[in-house]
Structure formats: C-alpha cells, structure tokens
Design an enzyme around this catalytic site. Structure first.
Site, PDB file in Angstrom:
ATOM      1  N   ASN A   1      50.643  30.983  26.037  1.00  0.00           N
ATOM      2  CA  ASN A   1      49.760  30.197  25.125  1.00  0.00           C
ATOM      3  C   ASN A   1      50.459  29.716  23.960  1.00  0.00           C
ATOM      4  OD1 ASN A   1      46.957  29.139  24.712  1.00  0.00           O
ATOM      5  ND2 ASN A   1      46.878  30.875  23.216  1.00  0.00           N
TER       6      ASN A   1
ATOM      7  N   ARG B   1      54.206  16.400  28.664  1.00  0.00           N
ATOM      8  CA  ARG B   1      54.208  17.627  28.037  1.00  0.00           C
ATOM      9  C   ARG B   1      54.758  18.825  29.228  1.00  0.00           C
ATOM     10  NH1 ARG B   1      50.205  19.483  23.823  1.00  0.00           N
ATOM     11  NH2 ARG B   1      52.009  20.914  23.003  1.00  0.00           N
TER      12      ARG B   1
ATOM     13  N   ASP C   1      47.820  28.200  28.410  1.00  0.00           N
ATOM     14  CA  ASP C   1      48.504  26.935  29.087  1.00  0.00           C
ATOM     15  C   ASP C   1      48.985  26.977  30.370  1.00  0.00           C
ATOM     16  OD1 ASP C   1      48.563  26.868  25.847  1.00  0.00           O
ATOM     17  OD2 ASP C   1      48.678  24.607  26.724  1.00  0.00           O
TER      18      ASP C   1
END
Ligand code: MRU
Length: 355
Positions: free
Chosen positions: A248, A92, A238
């Site tokens: 985020n 990711r 994040d």
C-alpha cells in the site's frame, strides 16, 4: 456542509470522464478520454489513481479502444486491442487491479464476434466492473463498520475513498458506512508525503461530506497513536500477496508497526480484485519508484538541496503478521495468512492467478 460522495469517473455515451485528481482540492475538473491511449496517459499521469479506480478506468480504456476501432477488419481490430491492453497494463506497476481488469476484459472478448458486437460487449463488461466495485466497497463498508465502536477515532493513510475506487471507497468506505450506520466517527488523516493524497484528497472528500477529519503529518502518527484514543488504523491496499502481505501507499508499513506497538488494531480494506494469488509474498510485489521532483518540492516550488540524490518509492509492504484483519466483500478475514486467504478466495475464475 454535507454533499454526496463524488464519482471518480463517468461514462458519457462515447467517452470516459475522469475527475482530474491532480487539480484537487483547488478545483473539481474532469478530463476526457476517448481512447485507451488517453486512459493509459491518465493513469500514468495520476489524473486517476487508487487501485480499484485505475482498474475500472483501464476497463473503460479497453472498451473505448474497441468502440474506436469497431469499423476495422477483425484482424486489425484484434491487434489494436492487444496493443491497447499492453499499454494499459504497463501504465503503473503496483496495483494489481489494473492487470486484473484488463485480463477480465480480454476474457469478455467474444471469440470470432464482429468488431461492433465485440465492442458493445466490452462496454457492458467495463460497466459491470465499475458497478461490481461499488457493490464490493459497500459490502466491505458493512463488514468493516461492525468493527468500530459507536464513537470511533480512526487513523487512515493516503486516499481510499470514492476518488480511489468506482465509488464509496475501501478504507474510507468503511468509515462512510459506519457514519451511515449512525456511528460517531472522527478521522485522523495522514497527509501522505510526498504526493499528499491524504491532505489533498481524503481531507477534501471527508470535509465535503461533513465527516470530522483532522490532518496530521505522517511523522506525527507515532505521537498520536502513543497518546491513546485511536480505535483502529484502517488503510487500503494496492496488492495483497498470497500469504497476506500488503503493498500500500508508502508510509503504511510504519503505521502497522506503530499500531502493533500501541495495541491498536490495524485493518486493511481491499476487494478481492486486489488479491494476487500468483505472488507468494510481498517481496515479489513490484514497487513503483516515482520521480525525484515529487520529493524535492511540490508544483513549481523546490525546497530540497539542489543536486542531492533522491529516492521515491511510492509503496511499501506490510507483513501479514501485522494485519489484524483484511476487510473484503466476503467479510473480515482475521489474521490473514496463506491458508486463510486461500479458503476465502475459493475457486474463482476472476481471481488473479497469472501475469
Ligand atoms: O499512488 P496512488 O495514489 O494510486 O496510491 C493509492 C493507494 O496507495 C491506496 O491506498 C490504494 O490504492 C488503496 S485505495 C482504494
């Protein structure tokens, strides 16, 4: 009814058990990983999600691969680990904790050690990363709880709880710590279109622990904030850029704008493993674009007009100027900017500096 916070993952002798977050809240099931490939697939497939949780899972992915290959010749062992690290890092793109954890595992690999010794060392390091994440969340919780009044109404977004971390949670960790400290906290959780982490995971975590929660659609946040009574918006992150910009979950940036419009403090709770000092500003943070099927419907149900072009960015960027404070394990950094963030980080060998 109240239950202890769930654990997102558990090491089970020779395998990693992950709560299968795709199945919640309908059922609490575990997925088993025995290789880095399994862990990378679990991260890509959202079995495990949330920035710190995918970092911890990736660390165990490296350890699993080392254990699996411990009888190989050193050159082959090393090559296998390199491939595993690359696959995990690519699983990711936005949450920097993933790269941070894999890099830390690489640094822990003892030079020239025999594979069985290296594998044992890597397993220890993965466990340390998990334990430290829980400790960081607890420290953030203690620091953040102090920002809330005795009776607090907190609005949050996405899922930032025990499921999204090694345990306790970032933004939800602050809420949990405030409740543990005897504060009376009511949470408004945004449902978090399109993947519904708020509706499926945050509401589930809070409800099973007896913490009062009301679910709203993301679009209702403006109405709720405009009517007053919300003491703080608290979200996770994040990736935090060197200038304090915050990536985020999609829908975070509008909440920050609304919070500023209505005079409500907007806090971001994130461990330092989420800070990427190598990225100057939010504009440089890679933003994951996910599949159209998440927007066109859910599960097997389709509601969007067939054939309509769809865009599905999974994260957005909130400029640092809209952040009232960054809650970290080293305390609350008010009005984060490049200089303040640099001073908070200090010289730290584990910090993200290069990718
Ligand atoms: O796509 P997800 O569910 O992995 O996104 C998670 C988030 O955006 C969280 O808010 C973030 O990871 C911080 S949680 C500890």
């Amino acid at each position: 009814m109240s239950a202890p916070a769930v654990s997102s993952m558990r090491w089970n002798g020779d395998r990693l058990l992950l709560v299968d977050q795709r199945k919640l809240p309908a059922s609490l099931e575990f997925a088993t990983c025995t290789s880095a490939r399994d862990v990378a697939a679990a991260i890509r497939g959202m079995i495990v999600r949330g920035a710190p949780a995918i970092g911890c899972a990736a660390a165990f992915g490296v350890a699993l691969e080392a254990l699996r290959r411990r009888t190989q010749a050193p050159v082959e062992f090393r090559r296998g680990l390199d491939d595993a690290c690359a696959a995990l890092t690519a699983s990711r793109p936005t949450a920097v904790n993933l790269v941070w954890a894999v890099q830390r595992m690489r640094r822990a690999l003892p030079d020239g050690a025999a594979p069985p010794i290296a594998a044992a060392r890597l397993l220890e390091e993965a466990q340390a990363i998990l334990d430290e994440d829980v400790r960081a969340n607890r420290a953030m919780g203690a620091a953040g709880a102090g920002l809330l009044p005795a009776r607090a109404h907190v609005l949050t977004h996405c899922n930032t709880g025990a499921l999204a971390t090694g345990g306790h949670g970032t933004a939800l960790g602050v809420i949990r710590s405030a409740v543990e400290a005897g504060k009376d906290v009511h949470v408004t959780a945004c449902e978090t279109r399109p993947y519904l982490q708020g509706a499926r995971l945050t509401a589930w975590e809070l409800q099973r622990e007896g913490i009062p929660v009301t679910l709203i659609t993301d679009a209702a946040a403006g109405f709720v904030l405009s009517r007053g009574g919300v003491d703080a918006v608290i979200v996770g992150a994040d990736r935090v850029a060197a200038n304090g910009d915050v990536a985020n979950k999609i829908g975070t940036y509008p909440l920050a704008v609304l919070a500023r419009r209505h005079g409500v403090p907007f806090y971001v709770a994130a461990p330092l493993s989420t800070v990427d000092a190598a990225v100057a500003s939010g504009a440089d943070i890679p933003i994951e674009e996910r599949g159209a099927d998440e927007v066109s419907g859910f599960g097997s149900e389709r509601w969007a007009t067939a054939g309509v072009p769809i865009r599905n960015p999974a994260f957005d960027v909130t400029p640092a100027e809209l952040v009232t404070g960054l809650i970290t394990e080293r305390g609350v950094l008010l009005q984060p900017d490049a200089a303040r963030l640099r001073a908070l980080l200090g010289p730290d060998p584990d910090r993200n500096t290069e990718f």
